[in-house]
Design a protein around this motif. Structure first.
Motif, short mmCIF file in Angstrom:
data_model
loop_
_atom_site.label_atom_id
_atom_site.label_comp_id
_atom_site.label_asym_id
_atom_site.label_seq_id
_atom_site.Cartn_x
_atom_site.Cartn_y
_atom_site.Cartn_z
N ALA A 1 70.52 75.96 -7.42
CA ALA A 1 70.95 75.48 -8.66
C ALA A 1 72.06 73.87 -8.13
O ALA A 1 72.06 73.63 -7.38
CB ALA A 1 72.01 76.44 -9.10
N SER A 2 71.67 72.99 -9.15
CA SER A 2 72.30 71.94 -9.54
C SER A 2 71.52 70.89 -8.48
O SER A 2 72.65 70.53 -7.85
CB SER A 2 73.37 71.89 -9.36
N ALA A 3 70.67 71.59 -7.44
CA ALA A 3 70.27 69.78 -6.61
C ALA A 3 69.42 68.69 -7.40
O ALA A 3 69.26 67.92 -6.57
CB ALA A 3 68.88 70.62 -5.63
N GLY A 4 69.55 68.79 -8.74
CA GLY A 4 68.19 67.50 -8.91
C GLY A 4 67.18 68.01 -9.29
O GLY A 4 66.36 66.55 -10.16
N LYS A 5 67.10 68.68 -9.85
CA LYS A 5 65.52 69.08 -9.96
C LYS A 5 64.94 68.27 -11.43
O LYS A 5 63.76 67.89 -11.52
CB LYS A 5 64.82 70.73 -10.21
N SER A 6 65.78 69.16 -12.84
CA SER A 6 65.29 68.19 -13.54
C SER A 6 65.06 67.25 -13.82
O SER A 6 65.21 66.93 -14.94
CB SER A 6 65.56 69.43 -14.87
N THR A 7 66.82 67.17 -13.43
CA THR A 7 66.66 65.34 -13.91
C THR A 7 65.30 64.18 -13.48
O THR A 7 64.81 63.64 -14.35
CB THR A 7 67.88 64.97 -12.80
N VAL A 8 65.29 64.46 -12.34
CA VAL A 8 64.02 63.78 -11.17
C VAL A 8 62.69 64.29 -11.77
O VAL A 8 62.26 63.46 -12.79
CB VAL A 8 64.32 63.67 -9.98
N ASN A 68 73.24 62.53 -0.99
CA ASN A 68 74.00 61.26 -0.36
C ASN A 68 72.45 60.42 -1.11
O ASN A 68 72.86 59.06 -0.44
CB ASN A 68 73.56 60.84 1.33
N LEU A 69 71.80 60.78 -1.67
CA LEU A 69 70.88 59.75 -2.28
C LEU A 69 71.11 59.71 -4.39
O LEU A 69 71.68 60.56 -4.51
CB LEU A 69 69.25 60.07 -2.55
N THR A 70 70.72 58.21 -4.58
CA THR A 70 70.68 58.05 -5.66
C THR A 70 69.62 59.12 -6.86
O THR A 70 68.47 59.50 -5.92
CB THR A 70 71.25 56.61 -6.53
N GLU A 107 80.32 68.96 -8.18
CA GLU A 107 80.71 68.76 -8.75
C GLU A 107 80.30 67.87 -9.81
O GLU A 107 80.23 67.04 -11.03
CB GLU A 107 81.19 66.81 -7.81
N ARG A 108 78.36 67.47 -9.55
CA ARG A 108 77.55 66.89 -10.54
C ARG A 108 77.49 68.34 -11.62
O ARG A 108 77.62 67.77 -12.67
CB ARG A 108 76.44 67.18 -9.16
N ARG A 109 77.38 69.49 -11.50
CA ARG A 109 77.59 70.44 -12.94
C ARG A 109 78.35 70.33 -13.07
O ARG A 109 78.35 70.14 -14.72
CB ARG A 109 77.43 71.48 -11.71
O1 CDP Z 1 67.57 71.09 -12.47
P1 CDP Z 1 68.72 71.04 -11.58
O2 CDP Z 1 69.76 72.71 -11.78
O3 CDP Z 1 68.75 70.67 -9.75
O4 CDP Z 1 70.05 69.74 -11.29
P2 CDP Z 1 70.11 68.92 -12.45
O5 CDP Z 1 70.13 69.74 -13.91
O6 CDP Z 1 68.89 68.02 -12.74
O7 CDP Z 1 71.48 68.57 -12.13
C1 CDP Z 1 71.74 67.77 -10.65
C2 CDP Z 1 72.85 66.79 -11.91
O8 CDP Z 1 73.02 65.61 -10.91
C3 CDP Z 1 72.96 65.65 -12.95
O9 CDP Z 1 73.60 65.86 -14.12
C4 CDP Z 1 72.11 64.66 -12.43
O10 CDP Z 1 72.48 63.56 -12.60
C5 CDP Z 1 73.02 64.35 -10.96
N1 CDP Z 1 72.14 63.59 -9.79
C6 CDP Z 1 70.68 63.92 -9.36
O11 CDP Z 1 70.09 65.17 -10.21
N2 CDP Z 1 70.57 63.61 -8.26
C7 CDP Z 1 70.93 62.92 -7.18
N3 CDP Z 1 71.17 62.32 -6.06
C8 CDP Z 1 72.87 62.16 -7.70
C9 CDP Z 1 73.05 62.89 -8.68
#
Ligand code: CDP
Ligand code: CDP
Length: 226
Positions: free
Chosen positions: A9-16, A203-205, A151-153
């Motif tokens: 969860a919240s590893a950034g999958k959907s964002t990237v 630690n990645l953007t 923190e991201r969530r």
């Molecule tokens: O889809 P998943 O649950 O894996 O993650 P997400 O909904 O994309 O949420 C990740 C959150 O972390 C978003 O708010 C992004 O802006 C943030 N974030 C990221 O995705 N990747 C980074 N390297 C840093 C921050």
């Protein structure tokens, strides 16, 4: 081409995945949103989250539809936009129970494979590289520390306008519990596929993660056109 992005969860999958889909004009499919929609449907029908047959019937009645509106991913069920509802803490707390039900998974996986069809697709979830698209040309497994994911969530809630009285610590606990359930269920648990590339995003953007994945995709496209 098929690109699979899995991870906790919240590893950034959907964002990237969304950014890459836009850049490459691939279709993006958020499979987590589908299991979340199943959970909203179960709740709306006042069903127990373990009532497999009842939930299946309710999904057949209400339907689940992913739509792209002005470049934004929306989830509809029973004619209603449930895109915000699927993200609430109540749904997050119960989705792992619903997503562990074998017949619900069977139904969602069939839908996901159908949606992937013949187009170029980037799909994110937990079992994409292992089960849904085992032949995907590019498989990525994203991870990050539990604290940074919480923190991201929290930030994400604020940006989406979802009200929460949870602290970062509580969100971290919920995320850890969900990861545990998702990793330990009997059917297609959260697991890195043997041929997936693991990226630790702590630690990645976002741009760095996107660029790393784009590089892998491009390398593969070259291989395919050779
Ligand atoms: O889809 P998943 O649950 O894996 O993650 P997400 O909904 O994309 O949420 C990740 C959150 O972390 C978003 O708010 C992004 O802006 C943030 N974030 C990221 O995705 N990747 C980074 N390297 C840093 C921050
Ligand atoms: O955005 P976040 O990482 O919090 O979760 P999500 O991708 O929206 O997924 C929500 C839940 O759906 C997960 O915790 C899993 O229980 C389930 N899920 C799954 O079982 N298989 C998938 N392919 C995607 C999600």
């Amino acid at each position: 081409m098929q690109v699979a992005i899995d991870g906790p969860a919240s590893a950034g999958k959907s964002t990237v995945a969304k950014i890459i889909a836009k850049k490459l004009s691939f279709v993006y499919i958020d499979t987590g949103a589908m299991y979340r929609a199943c959970t909203v449907i179960a709740r709306n029908h006042h069903l127990d989250y373990g009532d497999e047959e009842g939930i299946l019937k309710a999904i057949d009645e209400d339907g689940i539809e992913l739509r792209s509106e002005n470049g934004e991913q929306k989830v509809y069920s029973a004619g209603k936009d449930i895109s915000l509802e699927i993200r609430t803490p109540e749904i997050s707390a119960n989705v792992s129970q619903v997503s562990a039900l074998p017949k619900i998974r069977e139904k969602m996986v069939a839908l996901q494979r159908k949606m992937a069809g013949e187009t170029n697709v980037i799909m994110d979830g937990r079992d994409i590289g292992t089960t849904v698209l085992p032949n995907a040309e590019v498989k990525i497994f994203l991870v990050a520390s539990a604290r940074s994911r919480a923190e991201r969530r929290m930030l994400d809630f604020q940006e989406r306008g979802i009200e929460t009285d949870q602290s970062v610590e509580e969100i971290e606990k919920d995320i850890a519990e969900r990861d545990y359930k998702d990793s330990h269920r009997a059917i297609s648990p959260l697991k890195k596929a043997d041929d997936a590339i693991e990226i630790d995003t702590t630690n990645l953007t976002i741009d760095q993660v996107v660029d790393t994945i784009l590089e892998k995709i491009k390398k593969n496209q070259k291989k395919l056109t050779k």
